[in-house]
Design a protein around this motif. Structure first.
Motif, PDB file in Angstrom:
ATOM      1  N   LYS A 251      15.944   9.453   9.276  1.00  0.00           N
ATOM      2  CA  LYS A 251      14.563   9.508   8.794  1.00  0.00           C
ATOM      3  C   LYS A 251      14.379   8.571   7.601  1.00  0.00           C
ATOM      4  O   LYS A 251      15.167   8.575   6.672  1.00  0.00           O
ATOM      5  N   LYS A 252      13.302   7.788   7.671  1.00  0.00           N
ATOM      6  CA  LYS A 252      12.932   6.920   6.557  1.00  0.00           C
ATOM      7  C   LYS A 252      11.688   7.523   5.910  1.00  0.00           C
ATOM      8  O   LYS A 252      10.708   7.808   6.588  1.00  0.00           O
ATOM      9  N   TYR A 253      11.731   7.696   4.608  1.00  0.00           N
ATOM     10  CA  TYR A 253      10.660   8.328   3.862  1.00  0.00           C
ATOM     11  C   TYR A 253       9.817   7.271   3.145  1.00  0.00           C
ATOM     12  O   TYR A 253      10.344   6.255   2.679  1.00  0.00           O
ATOM     13  N   TYR A 254       8.524   7.560   3.038  1.00  0.00           N
ATOM     14  CA  TYR A 254       7.567   6.667   2.393  1.00  0.00           C
ATOM     15  C   TYR A 254       6.679   7.465   1.449  1.00  0.00           C
ATOM     16  O   TYR A 254       6.547   8.679   1.582  1.00  0.00           O
ATOM     17  N   ILE A 255       6.016   6.738   0.549  1.00  0.00           N
ATOM     18  CA  ILE A 255       5.006   7.331  -0.325  1.00  0.00           C
ATOM     19  C   ILE A 255       3.953   6.264  -0.626  1.00  0.00           C
ATOM     20  O   ILE A 255       4.254   5.059  -0.588  1.00  0.00           O
ATOM     21  N   ILE A 256       2.752   6.690  -0.910  1.00  0.00           N
ATOM     22  CA  ILE A 256       1.656   5.768  -1.228  1.00  0.00           C
ATOM     23  C   ILE A 256       1.875   5.180  -2.627  1.00  0.00           C
ATOM     24  O   ILE A 256       2.396   5.852  -3.515  1.00  0.00           O
ATOM     25  N   THR A 257       1.486   3.925  -2.809  1.00  0.00           N
ATOM     26  CA  THR A 257       1.575   3.273  -4.116  1.00  0.00           C
ATOM     27  C   THR A 257       0.243   3.413  -4.853  1.00  0.00           C
ATOM     28  O   THR A 257      -0.743   3.902  -4.291  1.00  0.00           O
ATOM     29  N   GLU A 258       0.200   2.949  -6.085  1.00  0.00           N
ATOM     30  CA  GLU A 258      -1.069   2.971  -6.831  1.00  0.00           C
ATOM     31  C   GLU A 258      -2.124   2.125  -6.123  1.00  0.00           C
ATOM     32  O   GLU A 258      -3.292   2.513  -6.059  1.00  0.00           O
ATOM     33  N   LYS A 259      -1.711   0.982  -5.583  1.00  0.00           N
ATOM     34  CA  LYS A 259      -2.642   0.139  -4.815  1.00  0.00           C
ATOM     35  C   LYS A 259      -3.182   0.919  -3.614  1.00  0.00           C
ATOM     36  O   LYS A 259      -4.366   0.867  -3.303  1.00  0.00           O
ATOM     37  N   GLY A 260      -2.295   1.652  -2.950  1.00  0.00           N
ATOM     38  CA  GLY A 260      -2.709   2.461  -1.809  1.00  0.00           C
ATOM     39  C   GLY A 260      -3.652   3.578  -2.199  1.00  0.00           C
ATOM     40  O   GLY A 260      -4.614   3.871  -1.494  1.00  0.00           O
TER      41      GLY A 260
ATOM     42  N   ILE B 132       0.834  -1.201   0.000  1.00  0.00           N
ATOM     43  CA  ILE B 132       0.000   0.000   0.000  1.00  0.00           C
ATOM     44  C   ILE B 132       0.872   1.256   0.000  1.00  0.00           C
ATOM     45  O   ILE B 132       0.489   2.292  -0.534  1.00  0.00           O
ATOM     46  N   ILE B 133       2.044   1.149   0.604  1.00  0.00           N
ATOM     47  CA  ILE B 133       3.040   2.215   0.587  1.00  0.00           C
ATOM     48  C   ILE B 133       4.381   1.578   0.263  1.00  0.00           C
ATOM     49  O   ILE B 133       4.525   0.354   0.307  1.00  0.00           O
ATOM     50  N   ARG B 134       5.368   2.429  -0.038  1.00  0.00           N
ATOM     51  CA  ARG B 134       6.725   1.918  -0.229  1.00  0.00           C
ATOM     52  C   ARG B 134       7.714   2.921   0.342  1.00  0.00           C
ATOM     53  O   ARG B 134       7.461   4.134   0.351  1.00  0.00           O
ATOM     54  N   ALA B 135       8.813   2.407   0.851  1.00  0.00           N
ATOM     55  CA  ALA B 135       9.891   3.266   1.327  1.00  0.00           C
ATOM     56  C   ALA B 135      10.577   3.871   0.107  1.00  0.00           C
ATOM     57  O   ALA B 135      10.749   3.189  -0.911  1.00  0.00           O
ATOM     58  N   THR B 136      10.942   5.133   0.202  1.00  0.00           N
ATOM     59  CA  THR B 136      11.586   5.798  -0.925  1.00  0.00           C
ATOM     60  C   THR B 136      13.058   6.074  -0.676  1.00  0.00           C
ATOM     61  O   THR B 136      13.865   5.989  -1.591  1.00  0.00           O
ATOM     62  N   ARG B 137      13.405   6.414   0.565  1.00  0.00           N
ATOM     63  CA  ARG B 137      14.803   6.722   0.874  1.00  0.00           C
ATOM     64  C   ARG B 137      14.971   6.849   2.379  1.00  0.00           C
ATOM     65  O   ARG B 137      13.995   6.980   3.118  1.00  0.00           O
ATOM     66  N   SER B 138      16.213   6.814   2.798  1.00  0.00           N
ATOM     67  CA  SER B 138      16.573   7.089   4.184  1.00  0.00           C
ATOM     68  C   SER B 138      17.560   8.241   4.175  1.00  0.00           C
ATOM     69  O   SER B 138      18.504   8.245   3.381  1.00  0.00           O
ATOM     70  N   LEU B 139      17.332   9.208   5.028  1.00  0.00           N
ATOM     71  CA  LEU B 139      18.206  10.367   5.127  1.00  0.00           C
ATOM     72  C   LEU B 139      18.461  10.620   6.597  1.00  0.00           C
ATOM     73  O   LEU B 139      17.524  10.881   7.351  1.00  0.00           O
ATOM     74  N   GLU B 140      19.714  10.509   6.991  1.00  0.00           N
ATOM     75  CA  GLU B 140      20.092  10.569   8.393  1.00  0.00           C
ATOM     76  C   GLU B 140      19.304   9.483   9.121  1.00  0.00           C
ATOM     77  O   GLU B 140      19.390   8.329   8.769  1.00  0.00           O
TER      78      GLU B 140
END
Length: 103
Positions: free
Chosen positions: A70-79, A60-68
């Motif tokens: 912090k882990k970043y996420y964004i919604i997928t098409e399924k989400g 439903i979501i996916r991780a996009t990157r890690s910075l320091e």
């Protein structure tokens, strides 16, 4: 249909997905949920990371990157499909309630 495992989203789930329409990280998600809901919904770190893990596992979501740290996420098409279905279900409930004058 995106509702394989989830029949209905809880308020924290719904607002969390709204915050992920754009790339976001944990602390900002908690802040955004509180802001979007005008303080009505608050999500603690335990709930947030449990939901993130579940949503990521279900695609439903996916991780996009890690910075320091912090882990970043964004919604997928399924989400997005799941979020849209939930929005429509809530809208239908509201419309149905409007037809009853005593509410």
């Amino acid at each position: 249909m995106a509702r394989d495992q989830l029949q209905r989203l809880s308020e924290p789930m719904y607002y969390l997905l709204l915050t992920l329409l754009e790339e976001n990280h944990g602390y900002a998600m908690m802040h955004d949920i509180e802001m979007i809901s005008k303080g009505r919904v608050k999500v603690g770190t335990g709930t947030l990371y449990t939901l993130l893990a579940r949503f990521e596992k279900e695609g439903i979501i996916r991780a996009t990157r890690s910075l320091e740290r912090k882990k970043y996420y964004i919604i997928t098409e399924k989400g997005k499909e799941l979020l849209k279905e939930e929005y429509e279900a809530l809208k239908n409930q509201l419309d149905d309630g409007k037809e009853i004058e005593s509410i």
